[in-house]
Design a protein around this motif. Structure first.
Motif, PDB file in Angstrom:
ATOM      1  N   GLN B 205      36.404  34.989  41.253  1.00  0.00           N
ATOM      2  CA  GLN B 205      36.135  34.218  42.476  1.00  0.00           C
ATOM      3  C   GLN B 205      34.667  34.164  42.878  1.00  0.00           C
ATOM      4  O   GLN B 205      34.150  33.092  43.180  1.00  0.00           O
ATOM      5  CB  GLN B 205      36.965  34.768  43.634  1.00  0.00           C
ATOM      6  N   GLY B 261      38.061  25.607  29.398  1.00  0.00           N
ATOM      7  CA  GLY B 261      38.670  26.905  29.716  1.00  0.00           C
ATOM      8  C   GLY B 261      38.113  27.539  30.973  1.00  0.00           C
ATOM      9  O   GLY B 261      38.494  28.655  31.317  1.00  0.00           O
ATOM     10  N   ALA B 263      38.687  27.247  34.055  1.00  0.00           N
ATOM     11  CA  ALA B 263      39.578  27.590  35.171  1.00  0.00           C
ATOM     12  C   ALA B 263      40.659  28.587  34.780  1.00  0.00           C
ATOM     13  O   ALA B 263      41.467  28.980  35.618  1.00  0.00           O
ATOM     14  CB  ALA B 263      40.228  26.325  35.709  1.00  0.00           C
ATOM     15  N   ALA B 264      40.695  28.971  33.509  1.00  0.00           N
ATOM     16  CA  ALA B 264      41.836  29.796  33.085  1.00  0.00           C
ATOM     17  C   ALA B 264      41.451  30.793  32.002  1.00  0.00           C
ATOM     18  O   ALA B 264      42.249  31.102  31.135  1.00  0.00           O
ATOM     19  CB  ALA B 264      42.950  28.883  32.581  1.00  0.00           C
ATOM     20  N   GLN B 408      36.712  28.820  45.585  1.00  0.00           N
ATOM     21  CA  GLN B 408      37.052  28.834  44.159  1.00  0.00           C
ATOM     22  C   GLN B 408      37.834  27.572  43.781  1.00  0.00           C
ATOM     23  O   GLN B 408      37.525  26.901  42.797  1.00  0.00           O
ATOM     24  CB  GLN B 408      37.893  30.086  43.844  1.00  0.00           C
ATOM     25  N   LYS B 409      38.827  27.244  44.613  1.00  0.00           N
ATOM     26  CA  LYS B 409      39.639  26.051  44.331  1.00  0.00           C
ATOM     27  C   LYS B 409      38.777  24.793  44.390  1.00  0.00           C
ATOM     28  O   LYS B 409      38.956  23.866  43.590  1.00  0.00           O
ATOM     29  CB  LYS B 409      40.801  25.955  45.328  1.00  0.00           C
ATOM     30  N   GLU B 414      40.353  22.002  42.214  1.00  0.00           N
ATOM     31  CA  GLU B 414      41.763  22.070  42.621  1.00  0.00           C
ATOM     32  C   GLU B 414      41.946  21.737  44.098  1.00  0.00           C
ATOM     33  O   GLU B 414      43.069  21.736  44.599  1.00  0.00           O
ATOM     34  CB  GLU B 414      42.307  23.482  42.334  1.00  0.00           C
TER      35      GLU B 414
END
Lengths: 320, 436
Positions: B205, B261, B263-264, B408-409, B414
């Motif tokens: 984050q 990659g 975001a994951a 973060q989103k 997102e």
């Protein structure tokens, strides 16, 4: 110990009740009967000092505002009220529920399935060792390994791409990270529970299965009507162990989804992480009162789950 | 059980319990009683034994003992120092004299609970053998991070610049002189280097939210984000500057600037991509060169430029954080701690720190990989701000519980900028209501 059923209570000269003495009990027996206290006392003292007293202290702390240093200010139920009004605590409770129930169902479903398959499989001792292996690996290693497997370029997605899936899931993204964690927790625990259930299944006399075979029972029916009832007591005990252990899940969540000096996203906190975050915040003053309140809630939940699991899974004893 | 036995058992239980509870607060025998010369400094360190900084400190301890006769009794506690320290401070006679720790953390914990001693007097002390005072040798920006309510509680010896833009100067030698100074110039550079040229371990984050923090601080000025974070209604975030910063932050994910990659991924997967030249740029701290060195591509030349201003005329923010020494209020060895603080700021030790991190002294030499950071620190056009604009120290838990998840989103694409602002306003209001 039938003698204890006929205890008499003698009185002294003033008519006050004296120590109960079983008729026919010698002085040696009496001393021996009392001597257990001497052996139990050290353990009792240690138990009280390291468990009972800290628990009572935690309960008291939960009604205070305390930074771990300085004065403790009594605040009544304030910590509890704030906690239950905090959306992060509510989502932490929900995540805890998902771990206890959701992962629990997965673990038991797989453990039962493996028990069913492995019970009569050749080389089951070796297989048992292999499936038990994840339990032996430290959490930090599991955390690294899990990341390696589920990274966007990791083994899982590489495998999925070879199957023709062009856009494999983002396992560690915000949408899927908690299910991935649940999968990891299940993977960690399945081995342990399978080994325990297999050990129970191995104790069931072969004759019962022979009778079932003669009656034309299928493998599943053998499991349903012979194996499961005869190891139900153990399943009941392990269910309690699972509930208490799952409630306290901490290491995997912390290691898997945080980095040095940071806590995981609040989206994936369970109540153990919530409690830790109150006691040891990344920034600011520790809230030991709030952390203790969370700890008390965990204790009550553990008690409730234990009672619930025992009641739901209660059955008549079967001797064999 | 006789009455006497019961009484003895009860006494035993409670005596043992009392011993357990008070065990932490017994005096470790410092020999620091009234009228007694105290020749020990009990020191608990943020480092673990074997880390490069601990080696420099050991060298300094030996020299300090030789020069002053004060023996340093060190505990290499490591990063969980705050967790271990707190219970030790419950006694009125603390068993630790000095710690080293992030100065912002000192402000939000030790200072807030009255457990940090005022070490302002050290500023006027001479650094041994140099004819200059501590205050004269230290970077004013670094020093400010350890000062609270006009007093000095944390004396920094090492700095970090938390979020600058890093690149491989061997691959992009022209960027050193032509670094972008505005967001539009930066996005042009990103466009030139192609899609996926910005590395981000977005599951961490603070790494994701740093993009928005820098943009918001650039737009609102030093302390702008802090002021908004302290607004209990949350409405301060409805100012147009915060929305403009959010729209800029959302551009990165929206234009495909981040490496695949982002975001994951499991940290440090994407950072590794950057170190292997699979991405050209990364927003990260001055710890980055040391962190990626074991797996970086051969010939990698670490360099960085300050974060660009959102608009021409806005500031170019540089978030700085420090690690410094703090003395424990009421401890017997506070005077010894103060002596060591001045002793450790000698240029020789600061030069050694400069081989692994950014020293707090402006005149210390640094390793090549940190030269660009030191140059930016000396650049008056780059505005130095506290880490996270000081929100970590002033509004503890706000970042973790309110801001970071939403930022973060936003950065990961997102959450739309307008939704980010509205949710932030709402969540902040609710959070303050909960704090009472």
């Amino acid at each position: 110990m039938s003698a204890t059923a006929t205890l008499v209570t003698p009185t002294d000269a003033k008519g006050r009740p004296q120590r109960k003495i079983a008729p026919g009990e010698s002085a040696f027996d009496r001393t021996r009967r009392r001597s257990y206290r001497l052996f139990v006392a050290p353990a009792l003292i240690v138990f009280a000092a390291v468990l009972v007293v800290p628990t009572l202290f935690s309960i008291y702390t939960s009604f205070t505002q305390w930074a771990g240093t300085g004065p403790m200010e009594f605040v009544g139920f304030d910590n509890y009220v704030r906690m239950f009004r905090n959306p992060i605590f509510i989502s932490s409770m929900w995540n805890t529920f998902l771990i206890v129930v959701g992962v629990g169902i997965i673990v038991y479903a797989i453990a039962f399935a493996l028990t069913l398959v492995l019970q009569n499989t050749f080389g089951r001792k070796a297989i048992r060792s292999i499936i038990f292996f994840p339990t032996l690996i430290p959490g930090i290693v599991i955390s690294v390994l899990w990341g390696f497997l589920f990274n966007p370029d990791g083994l899982v997605n590489s495998f999925l791409k070879t199957l023709g899936i062009a856009e494999p899931p983002a396992w560690l993204g915000s949408q899927l990270i908690f299910p991935t964690i649940m999968l990891g927790l299940a993977w960690l625990s399945v081995g342990t529970y399978t080994v325990i259930l297999l050990a129970a299944a191995d104790r069931i006399p072969k004759e019962y299965y022979e009778v079932a075979d003669l009656a034309g029972a299928s493998a599943f029916q053998r499991f349903r009507y012979v194996t499961l009832p005869l190891m139900w007591d153990l399943v009941s005990v392990t269910a309690v162990l699972w509930c208490v252990g799952a409630l306290k899940t901490f290491e995997f969540l912390l290691l898997f989804s945080s980095s040095a000096g940071t806590l995981p996203s609040t989206d994936i906190w369970n109540i153990a992480i919530y409690s830790y975050a109150q006691a040891f915040p990344t920034n600011g003053i520790a809230k030991f009162g709030a952390a203790a309140a969370c700890g008390v809630v965990m204790l009550l939940l553990a008690l409730a789950l234990t009672i619930l699991a025992r009641r739901v899974m209660r059955s008549d004893d079967i001797e064999y | 059980m006789t009455h006497t036995t019961r009484v003895l058992a009860s006494v035993g239980v409670f005596a043992t319990a009392a011993l357990v509870i008070t065990g932490c607060s017994t005096d470790a025998g410092n020999g620091g009683g009234d009228g007694e010369k105290n020749d020990t400094l009990r020191y608990m360190s943020y480092w673990t034994e074997g880390e490069p900084t601990s080696d420099i400190m050991k060298e300094a301890f030996d020299a300090f003992t030789e020069e002053t006769g004060i023996k340093v009794d060190v505990t290499w506690q490591g990063r969980d120092l705050p967790n271990v320290l707190t219970p030790l401070l419950t006694s009125s006679n603390p068993t630790v004299d000095m710690v080293d720790f992030g100065c912002a953390g000192v402000g939000s914990s030790l200072v807030a609970t009255g457990k940090a001693a005022d070490v302002s007097s050290v500023l006027g002390e001479e650094v041994p053998g140099e004819g200059k005072t501590v205050e004269e040798t230290l970077s004013a920006d670094a020093l400010a991070t350890g000062q609270f309510d006009g007093a000095t509680y944390c004396l920094p010896f090492e700095m970090t610049s938390n979020f600058d833009i890093w690149y491989n100067a061997a691959e992009h030698p022209d960027w050193a002189d032509g670094a972008p100074t505005t967001w539009s110039e930066f996005m042009d550079l990103v466009g030139e280097t192609g899609k996926g040229s910005v590395a981000l371990d977005g599951t961490i984050q603070p790494y994701a939210s740093a993009w928005y923090i820098n943009l918001a601080v650039s737009a609102t000025g030093k302390g702008g984000l802090l002021e908004a974070a302290q607004d209990e209604t949350g409405k301060a975030f409805e100012a147009p500057e915060f929305l403009a910063a959010a729209e800029a932050a959302a551009e990165l994910a929206g234009t495909g600037a981040f490496a695949d990659g982002f975001a994951a991924s499991k940290f440090p997967a994407i950072q590794q991509k950057w170190a292997n030249n699979d991405a050209a740029l990364i927003l990260n701290g001055s710890w980055l060169p040391a962190e990626v060195a074991p797996y970086a591509a051969e010939g990698f030349e670490y360099s960085s430029f300050p974060f660009p201003a959102l608009e021409k005329g806005d500031i170019q923010p540089m978030q700085i954080d420090t690690i410094g020494f703090s003395a424990i209020e009421g401890a017997a060895g506070v005077d010894n701690a103060k002596k060591f603080m001045a002793f450790f700021l000698q240029k020789g030790y600061q030069d050694e720190i400069g081989q692994i991190a950014v020293p707090a002294r402006t005149d210390a030499t640094v390793v090549d990989s940190l030269a660009s950071v030191q140059a930016a620190l000396a650049n008056p056009d780059v505005v130095k701000v506290a880490a996270n604009d000081g929100t970590g120290a002033a509004v503890p838990a706000w970042g973790q519980e309110v801001f970071d998840p939403l930022a973060q989103k936003l950065v990961l694409g997102e959450l739309a900028p307008k939704d980010f602002i509205s949710q932030l306003v709402q969540k902040q209001k609710e959070w303050y209501e909960l704090q009472g």
